[in-house]
Design a protein around this motif. Sequence first.
Motif, PDB file in Angstrom:
ATOM      1  N   HIS A  62       0.819  -1.223   0.000  1.00  0.00           N
ATOM      2  CA  HIS A  62       0.000   0.000   0.000  1.00  0.00           C
ATOM      3  C   HIS A  62       0.847   1.265   0.000  1.00  0.00           C
ATOM      4  O   HIS A  62       0.362   2.349  -0.342  1.00  0.00           O
ATOM      5  N   HIS A  94       1.010   2.798  -3.465  1.00  0.00           N
ATOM      6  CA  HIS A  94      -0.232   3.237  -4.105  1.00  0.00           C
ATOM      7  C   HIS A  94      -0.216   4.753  -4.281  1.00  0.00           C
ATOM      8  O   HIS A  94      -1.026   5.484  -3.725  1.00  0.00           O
ATOM      9  N   PHE A 128       1.541   4.122  -9.808  1.00  0.00           N
ATOM     10  CA  PHE A 128       0.365   3.803 -10.623  1.00  0.00           C
ATOM     11  C   PHE A 128       0.764   3.760 -12.099  1.00  0.00           C
ATOM     12  O   PHE A 128       0.438   2.806 -12.818  1.00  0.00           O
TER      13      PHE A 128
END
Length: 310
Positions: free
Chosen positions: A51, A54, A59
């Motif tokens: 996480h 992210h 991305f």
Amino acid sequence: MKNNTHLWGFLLLRLTDSTVLLGLQAALFSLVYLVSTLENLTIVLLTVLDHHLHTPMYFFLRHLSFLDLCLISTTVPKYILNSITLTDSISFLECVCQLFFVIMLTALEVGILTAMSYDRYVAICHPLHYEAVMSKRCCVQLMAVSWLSGGALGILYSAGTFSLEFCGSIRIHQFFCDVPALLELTCSQDHAAVSVSVGLGVLYGFSCFVCILVSYVFIFSTVLKMSSKQNRSKAFSTCIPHLVVVGTFLFTGAAAYLKPATNSLPFLDLLCSAFYTVAPAALNPIIYCLRNSDIQSALFKVLGKARRVL
């Protein structure tokens, strides 16, 4: 297009007639393909599972790795199979699909590289507004524009190329179906559809290149004003690899499509094609992630969890 209705397919380039050398060629391409697949799948999985990754930068990096994996999978496995089975053939439908995906994925990659340069521009030049500007919605919109542009160019190039009449030789002097190599086989005098497609492709590529160039002018002007030598070094280590990737990708793609046909050298054609279809998948993960502490940390974390499970 009257001859195309009876055209079963084409013959791809065979570099040698020696079965031993063909075996070595298949082994080399297989090694490159397996390494590239492992590298890109690792990045995709790490950026999905951790996480901390992210963020907008990862991305785009995740999508870049996915595209590189798709691009190399469009051309290399077929060539490996042909080398193993000692055949050169590719069906007409396979050739159409291969050309469509190569054009779409390369155009899409240019779009993502442009989005990545914009992401770095906002992060370095406007750090306080980074989260507001590079929102999830903005990232998705940039990806959507890239997909639409790539899909449109893929359709235009494929439709324009295969609307031509092919006659005579069916031997493509390339290891995959590509527009310049296919144009050498056509007996059609009117290449208007292909010329329009190439013109739009050049306009798209040049527009992306200008956007990247402008972004980096602002980035470097901001970096040079930084008082901290450590911050300058970190910014340069992030941006320079991106510029190397963009420059190599755009230059080799332009060289392949804009070179005069009469001055074409087969070895240089193969080299240019390999650089924009095969090399990105193998080199991008190394360039972007070899010195990336976040990726390394995520990898060690996943390996540690896997070791405890085992």
